[in-house]
Design a protein around this motif. Sequence first.
Motif, short mmCIF file in Angstrom:
data_model
loop_
_atom_site.label_atom_id
_atom_site.label_comp_id
_atom_site.label_asym_id
_atom_site.label_seq_id
_atom_site.Cartn_x
_atom_site.Cartn_y
_atom_site.Cartn_z
N VAL A 268 -36.90 -0.62 33.13
CA VAL A 268 -36.91 0.69 32.49
C VAL A 268 -35.73 1.50 33.02
O VAL A 268 -35.53 1.59 34.23
N ARG A 269 -34.96 2.06 32.11
CA ARG A 269 -33.83 2.93 32.48
C ARG A 269 -34.23 4.38 32.22
O ARG A 269 -34.74 4.71 31.14
N CYS A 270 -34.00 5.24 33.20
CA CYS A 270 -34.42 6.64 33.11
C CYS A 270 -33.29 7.54 33.61
O CYS A 270 -32.74 7.31 34.70
N SER A 271 -32.96 8.58 32.84
CA SER A 271 -31.92 9.53 33.26
C SER A 271 -32.15 10.86 32.56
O SER A 271 -32.72 10.91 31.47
N PRO A 272 -31.73 11.98 33.18
CA PRO A 272 -31.83 13.28 32.51
C PRO A 272 -31.07 13.26 31.20
O PRO A 272 -29.95 12.74 31.12
N ALA A 273 -31.66 13.80 30.14
CA ALA A 273 -31.05 13.77 28.82
C ALA A 273 -29.75 14.56 28.81
O ALA A 273 -29.64 15.63 29.42
N GLY A 274 -28.75 14.01 28.13
CA GLY A 274 -27.49 14.70 27.94
C GLY A 274 -26.51 14.57 29.08
O GLY A 274 -25.39 15.01 28.96
N LEU A 280 -27.16 9.53 38.45
CA LEU A 280 -28.48 10.08 38.15
C LEU A 280 -29.35 9.11 37.37
O LEU A 280 -30.49 9.43 37.05
N VAL A 281 -28.83 7.92 37.05
CA VAL A 281 -29.60 6.93 36.31
C VAL A 281 -30.44 6.12 37.30
O VAL A 281 -29.94 5.63 38.31
N SER A 282 -31.75 5.98 36.98
CA SER A 282 -32.66 5.19 37.82
C SER A 282 -33.21 4.03 37.01
O SER A 282 -33.35 4.11 35.78
N TYR A 283 -33.52 2.93 37.71
CA TYR A 283 -34.06 1.74 37.07
C TYR A 283 -35.38 1.36 37.75
O TYR A 283 -35.50 1.43 38.99
N TYR A 284 -36.35 0.98 36.95
CA TYR A 284 -37.67 0.60 37.44
C TYR A 284 -38.04 -0.75 36.83
O TYR A 284 -37.59 -1.11 35.74
N THR A 285 -38.89 -1.49 37.56
CA THR A 285 -39.35 -2.79 37.09
C THR A 285 -40.85 -2.77 36.91
O THR A 285 -41.58 -2.22 37.74
N SER A 286 -41.32 -3.37 35.81
CA SER A 286 -42.75 -3.45 35.53
C SER A 286 -43.08 -4.82 34.96
O SER A 286 -42.34 -5.34 34.12
N SER A 287 -44.20 -5.39 35.40
CA SER A 287 -44.67 -6.66 34.84
C SER A 287 -45.61 -6.41 33.67
O SER A 287 -45.92 -7.34 32.92
N ALA A 288 -46.09 -5.16 33.51
CA ALA A 288 -46.95 -4.80 32.39
C ALA A 288 -46.12 -4.11 31.32
O ALA A 288 -44.93 -3.88 31.48
N PRO A 298 -39.55 18.80 37.43
CA PRO A 298 -40.33 19.55 36.44
C PRO A 298 -39.45 20.15 35.34
O PRO A 298 -38.28 20.47 35.56
N PHE A 299 -40.07 20.28 34.14
CA PHE A 299 -39.44 20.96 33.02
C PHE A 299 -38.05 20.41 32.74
O PHE A 299 -37.08 21.12 32.54
N THR A 300 -37.95 19.08 32.76
CA THR A 300 -36.67 18.40 32.54
C THR A 300 -36.85 17.35 31.46
O THR A 300 -37.84 16.61 31.45
N ARG A 301 -35.89 17.26 30.56
CA ARG A 301 -35.95 16.27 29.48
C ARG A 301 -35.25 14.99 29.94
O ARG A 301 -34.13 15.03 30.47
N TYR A 302 -35.91 13.85 29.72
CA TYR A 302 -35.38 12.55 30.17
C TYR A 302 -35.16 11.62 28.98
O TYR A 302 -35.90 11.67 27.98
N GLU A 303 -34.13 10.77 29.13
CA GLU A 303 -33.88 9.68 28.20
C GLU A 303 -34.40 8.39 28.81
O GLU A 303 -34.11 8.09 29.98
N LEU A 304 -35.14 7.59 28.02
CA LEU A 304 -35.79 6.40 28.54
C LEU A 304 -35.53 5.22 27.61
O LEU A 304 -35.51 5.38 26.38
N ALA A 305 -35.32 4.05 28.20
CA ALA A 305 -35.12 2.82 27.42
C ALA A 305 -35.71 1.65 28.19
O ALA A 305 -35.85 1.71 29.42
N VAL A 306 -36.06 0.57 27.47
CA VAL A 306 -36.73 -0.58 28.07
C VAL A 306 -35.97 -1.85 27.74
O VAL A 306 -35.50 -2.04 26.61
#
Length: 465
Positions: A268-274, A280-288, A298-306
Motif C-alpha cells: 500500500v502506498r500512502c502520501s498526503p494528497a497534492g 512523505l510517501v509511506s509504504y505498508y505491507t498486508s497479507s489480507a 488529523p484533518f489531512t487528505r491522503y492519496e492511496l494505491a495498492v
Amino acid sequence: MAVKSIWVLCLLSLGFCGVADQGKWVKCLSLLSTTPTEIRVMWLPLSPQHSHGTVTRYRIDYSPLDQADQVSSVEVGGNDTQVTLQGLLPSWPYQLRMAAGTSTGFGLPSDWTLHRTPEQQNLTSVLFAPTELKVRARMYSLHVAWQPPPNSSQISGYKLQYRELEPVPKEDRPAIQPIKLRKRNKHYEITGLVPDHMYEVEVWAYNKHTEGYAAVWKGRTERVPTTGDLMNIPPVSFVQASANSSTSIWLRWEKPRFSTVRIISYTVRCSPAGLRNASLVSYYTSSAQEILLGALKPFTRYELAVQSNGLEVDGPFSGTVEESTFSDRPSTPPADLQLSALDSSSVLVSWRPPLEPNGIIVEYRILYSGNSSQPDYQWRSVSRDGLITSTEVQGLRSATRYFFKMGACTVVGVGPLSPVKDIHTPSERYELDIPSVTGIIVGVCLGLLCILLCICVSFRNAKRR
C-alpha cells in the motif's frame, strides 16, 4: 545518570533472512540506545512471502565485541516488533544479529552488526543518526529519504554513501566517495544502478568538528520484468478508503481479476494528497485484502494505491483513491499572543492561528485573571469567532496586573492553552468634559462682562452727581 532525551547513537537498518528463504535480506532491523546500559532492538515483521510459514518467534543474539564466544540470546513472540536489552556496559561495543523462526525452527540469522552504547558523560558533542530512513528500490535507482536526528541544530549537513554488495567480491568493490548534502536535504536519488543487485546505503550527519553515526539500509534493486510478468498480475480492480479516526484510515480492495500468479501479499502506498515530496510517501505491507493505516495526521487528505505481490513478481499500482482523516482538537495553542492596553479598563488581545489546528477553528477562548495561580475554571472567559485574530477585552480595573492565556477550538474540542502573558492596565486619569468646560468659561466671561458694565455705569452716574 538520569537521561531524559533519547540518544540515537547508532540507528542501523539491515535485513534478516526468513525461515526457508536462506540468505535473502528482506526486512529492517533498527538499533538505538535510550540510556548508557540499554539497546532497543526494533524490526518490521517478516512477510509470508519470505517466511514460508507463520513466524511464531524471533531470536536476538548479542555479545560484547571482545567476548564473541559469550553469546546471549533473547526470544520474543512472532507478533512482537521490538525488545530492549538491559544491563549492558556503557560506552561498549556490542555485536547483534537476529533470526526468525516458525514451528519448524529458525532460519539463518542476519549478519552481525555493531552498536556502541552511549557514554555516561560528554554526550553533547555526539551527532545522532538520521531517523526514519526509508529506501524505495527501483530497477536502476534507489530513492533514499530520512528525517533529521534529534539534535539536528548541531549538524551542518549530511553525507550519503552506497556500495554494491553482490555479486561483486568485497575486496573488488570500488571505493565510492560520500555524497555531501545540505542540511535542508531530506532525500536523494541514487541512479545508474544494476537491476536485481544487492546494495548498501549509509546516511550520517556531520559538522565542522565531527561526523555522526550512520543509518544503514541493505536491499536489492528490482529485477527487469518480463512480458509475461506484466501480463500475469493486472492492477487491483477495486480500492475503497474510509476514515476510521483522526489518525487512521481503513483501506480495502479486491484481488486482481484473471491473474495467473498466486498473490501472497499487497503493498500500500500512502502520501498526503497534492504533495510530490518523495520523503512523505509511506509504504505498508498486508497479507489480507484490507489494512488499517495509522499514525496519520488529523484533518489531512491522503492519496492511496495498492500493488499486488507474487512470489517473484510485483504487479502495477492501482489508480489512487483519496480520503481525509477526521478532525481533532488542535495540537498547538494560538501563536504569538500579544497584549496592548487601550485605556485604564480595556486591553487589545491579538494572536495568530495554531500551527497545527487539526481542523477548522470555530472558536477562540480567552481566559484572563488578576491571579495567575487560580485554576482555569476560576479565570474569566470570553469567546470569539474562529475567523478573527484580535479582540478588545473590556471592564477591567485600572492600575491592575492581568494575566491572559487562550486556546483554539474545533468541532471536536478545545486544544492546549497558550503560555501565560501579563499586562498592567494604566491608572485612571481625570478627563475633562470639553462641552461643560466651554460652558463654564463662557458663563464666567459673561459674568465678568456684566460686572464690568455695572462698574462703568456706576462710575458714569457718580460723575454726573
